[in-house]
Scaffold this motif. Sequence first.
Motif, PDB file in Angstrom:
ATOM      1  N   HIS A  40       0.715   2.271   8.377  1.00  0.00           N
ATOM      2  CA  HIS A  40       1.254   0.850   9.005  1.00  0.00           C
ATOM      3  C   HIS A  40       0.563  -0.296   8.799  1.00  0.00           C
ATOM      4  CE1 HIS A  40       4.718   3.607   9.777  1.00  0.00           C
ATOM      5  NE2 HIS A  40       4.119   3.909  10.977  1.00  0.00           N
ATOM      6  N   LEU A  41      -0.555   0.045   8.901  1.00  0.00           N
ATOM      7  CA  LEU A  41      -1.725  -1.204   9.054  1.00  0.00           C
ATOM      8  C   LEU A  41      -2.528  -1.500   8.007  1.00  0.00           C
ATOM      9  CD1 LEU A  41      -3.071   0.261  12.426  1.00  0.00           C
ATOM     10  CD2 LEU A  41      -1.790  -1.826  12.147  1.00  0.00           C
ATOM     11  N   ASP A  42      -2.625  -0.800   6.610  1.00  0.00           N
ATOM     12  CA  ASP A  42      -3.711  -1.174   5.692  1.00  0.00           C
ATOM     13  C   ASP A  42      -3.021  -0.646   4.307  1.00  0.00           C
ATOM     14  OD1 ASP A  42      -5.838   0.111   3.934  1.00  0.00           O
ATOM     15  OD2 ASP A  42      -6.863  -1.497   5.147  1.00  0.00           O
ATOM     16  N   HIS A  43      -2.721  -1.606   3.292  1.00  0.00           N
ATOM     17  CA  HIS A  43      -2.171  -1.434   2.101  1.00  0.00           C
ATOM     18  C   HIS A  43      -3.050  -0.312   1.236  1.00  0.00           C
ATOM     19  CE1 HIS A  43       1.005  -4.172   1.251  1.00  0.00           C
ATOM     20  NE2 HIS A  43       0.165  -5.289   1.955  1.00  0.00           N
ATOM     21  N   GLU A  44      -4.228  -0.304   1.250  1.00  0.00           N
ATOM     22  CA  GLU A  44      -5.244   0.588   0.655  1.00  0.00           C
ATOM     23  C   GLU A  44      -4.837   2.002   1.193  1.00  0.00           C
ATOM     24  OE1 GLU A  44      -6.678   0.349  -2.205  1.00  0.00           O
ATOM     25  OE2 GLU A  44      -5.836  -1.701  -2.418  1.00  0.00           O
ATOM     26  N   ALA A  45      -5.096   2.110   2.720  1.00  0.00           N
ATOM     27  CA  ALA A  45      -4.967   3.684   3.261  1.00  0.00           C
ATOM     28  C   ALA A  45      -3.584   4.016   2.847  1.00  0.00           C
ATOM     29  CB  ALA A  45      -5.184   3.286   4.698  1.00  0.00           C
ATOM     30  N   ALA A  46      -2.401   3.276   2.714  1.00  0.00           N
ATOM     31  CA  ALA A  46      -1.329   3.674   2.882  1.00  0.00           C
ATOM     32  C   ALA A  46      -1.029   4.232   1.498  1.00  0.00           C
ATOM     33  CB  ALA A  46      -0.183   2.645   3.293  1.00  0.00           C
ATOM     34  N   LYS A  47      -1.636   3.729   0.363  1.00  0.00           N
ATOM     35  CA  LYS A  47      -1.249   4.212  -0.881  1.00  0.00           C
ATOM     36  C   LYS A  47      -1.439   5.644  -1.032  1.00  0.00           C
ATOM     37  CE  LYS A  47      -2.753   0.112  -3.485  1.00  0.00           C
ATOM     38  NZ  LYS A  47      -3.896  -0.628  -4.336  1.00  0.00           N
ATOM     39  N   ASP A  48      -1.856   6.319  -0.338  1.00  0.00           N
ATOM     40  CA  ASP A  48      -2.482   7.866  -0.954  1.00  0.00           C
ATOM     41  C   ASP A  48      -1.565   8.565   0.225  1.00  0.00           C
ATOM     42  OD1 ASP A  48      -3.891   7.580  -3.066  1.00  0.00           O
ATOM     43  OD2 ASP A  48      -5.642   7.304  -1.651  1.00  0.00           O
ATOM     44  N   THR A  49      -0.632   8.008   1.012  1.00  0.00           N
ATOM     45  CA  THR A  49       0.137   8.734   1.851  1.00  0.00           C
ATOM     46  C   THR A  49       1.527   9.126   1.313  1.00  0.00           C
ATOM     47  OG1 THR A  49       1.083   6.600   3.024  1.00  0.00           O
ATOM     48  CG2 THR A  49      -0.907   7.609   3.910  1.00  0.00           C
ATOM     49  N   LEU A  50       2.380   9.620   2.330  1.00  0.00           N
ATOM     50  CA  LEU A  50       3.800  10.108   2.009  1.00  0.00           C
ATOM     51  C   LEU A  50       4.598   8.758   1.482  1.00  0.00           C
ATOM     52  CD1 LEU A  50       6.336  11.913   2.128  1.00  0.00           C
ATOM     53  CD2 LEU A  50       6.528  11.068   4.481  1.00  0.00           C
ATOM     54  N   PHE A  51       4.101   7.558   2.196  1.00  0.00           N
ATOM     55  CA  PHE A  51       4.851   6.407   1.840  1.00  0.00           C
ATOM     56  C   PHE A  51       4.470   5.638   0.431  1.00  0.00           C
ATOM     57  CE2 PHE A  51       4.555   6.898   6.692  1.00  0.00           C
ATOM     58  CZ  PHE A  51       6.240   7.101   6.745  1.00  0.00           C
ATOM     59  N   GLY A  52       3.213   6.081   0.165  1.00  0.00           N
ATOM     60  CA  GLY A  52       2.804   5.243  -1.169  1.00  0.00           C
ATOM     61  C   GLY A  52       2.749   3.862  -1.312  1.00  0.00           C
ATOM     62  N   GLY A  53       2.435   3.455  -0.042  1.00  0.00           N
ATOM     63  CA  GLY A  53       2.192   1.788   0.273  1.00  0.00           C
ATOM     64  C   GLY A  53       2.634   1.526   1.653  1.00  0.00           C
ATOM     65  N   LEU A  54       2.193   0.370   2.101  1.00  0.00           N
ATOM     66  CA  LEU A  54       2.614  -0.292   3.529  1.00  0.00           C
ATOM     67  C   LEU A  54       4.030   0.021   3.678  1.00  0.00           C
ATOM     68  CD1 LEU A  54       1.064  -1.495   5.750  1.00  0.00           C
ATOM     69  CD2 LEU A  54       1.597  -3.699   4.961  1.00  0.00           C
ATOM     70  N   ALA A  55       4.108   0.577   4.938  1.00  0.00           N
ATOM     71  CA  ALA A  55       5.622   0.782   5.453  1.00  0.00           C
ATOM     72  C   ALA A  55       5.772   0.533   6.910  1.00  0.00           C
ATOM     73  CB  ALA A  55       6.058   2.253   5.313  1.00  0.00           C
ATOM     74  N   ALA A  56       6.818   0.055   7.484  1.00  0.00           N
ATOM     75  CA  ALA A  56       6.970  -0.458   8.897  1.00  0.00           C
ATOM     76  C   ALA A  56       7.089   0.781   9.864  1.00  0.00           C
ATOM     77  CB  ALA A  56       8.219  -1.175   9.001  1.00  0.00           C
ATOM     78  N   SER A  57       6.646   1.062  10.937  1.00  0.00           N
ATOM     79  CA  SER A  57       6.913   2.193  11.606  1.00  0.00           C
ATOM     80  C   SER A  57       8.401   2.173  11.703  1.00  0.00           C
ATOM     81  CB  SER A  57       6.329   1.652  13.205  1.00  0.00           C
ATOM     82  OG  SER A  57       6.762   2.877  14.083  1.00  0.00           O
TER      83      SER A  57
END
Length: 149
Positions: A40-57
């Motif tokens: 929810h806070l960082d584009h780069e960190a979000a890339k390798d998550t279930l969301f595949g990118g920045l997502a709102a809570s």
Amino acid sequence: MTKFYLEDLHAGQTFLSGSHELDEQQIKAFASAFDPQPFHLDHEAAKDTLFGGLAASGWHTAAITMRLNVESGLPLADGIIGAGGKIQWPAPTRPGDILHVESEVKEIVPSRSRPDRGIATIVSRTLNQRGDVLQILTAKLVVYRRPAA
């Protein structure tokens, strides 16, 4: 805006809210205050998550849903008073999404012990500009009857 009491509602009745455009700054500000997770806070960190990118809570989506319903989507005379519910997030909310809420009355149950009110079951679907359903809120709401004249 017309305000609705219990006797004004019926199963199948629908309400449509205004819209809210969500940007990256809002997503990060909400997350910083209430849900400080990397996706929810960082584009780069979000890339390798279930969301595949920045997502709102999901809670941010829920808060926007509430605001849209209060301001323009669910005109209950004495306010939107929750008595329980269920929430689902079938797809992530992203920066640039323009949200609106479509609500439908599913059931009305007058109270047997308190004749001045009842419970309305309302399903509110939060959608983006492409029609993707981002949240489904099934809420049991306390709705008052029209006061005696």
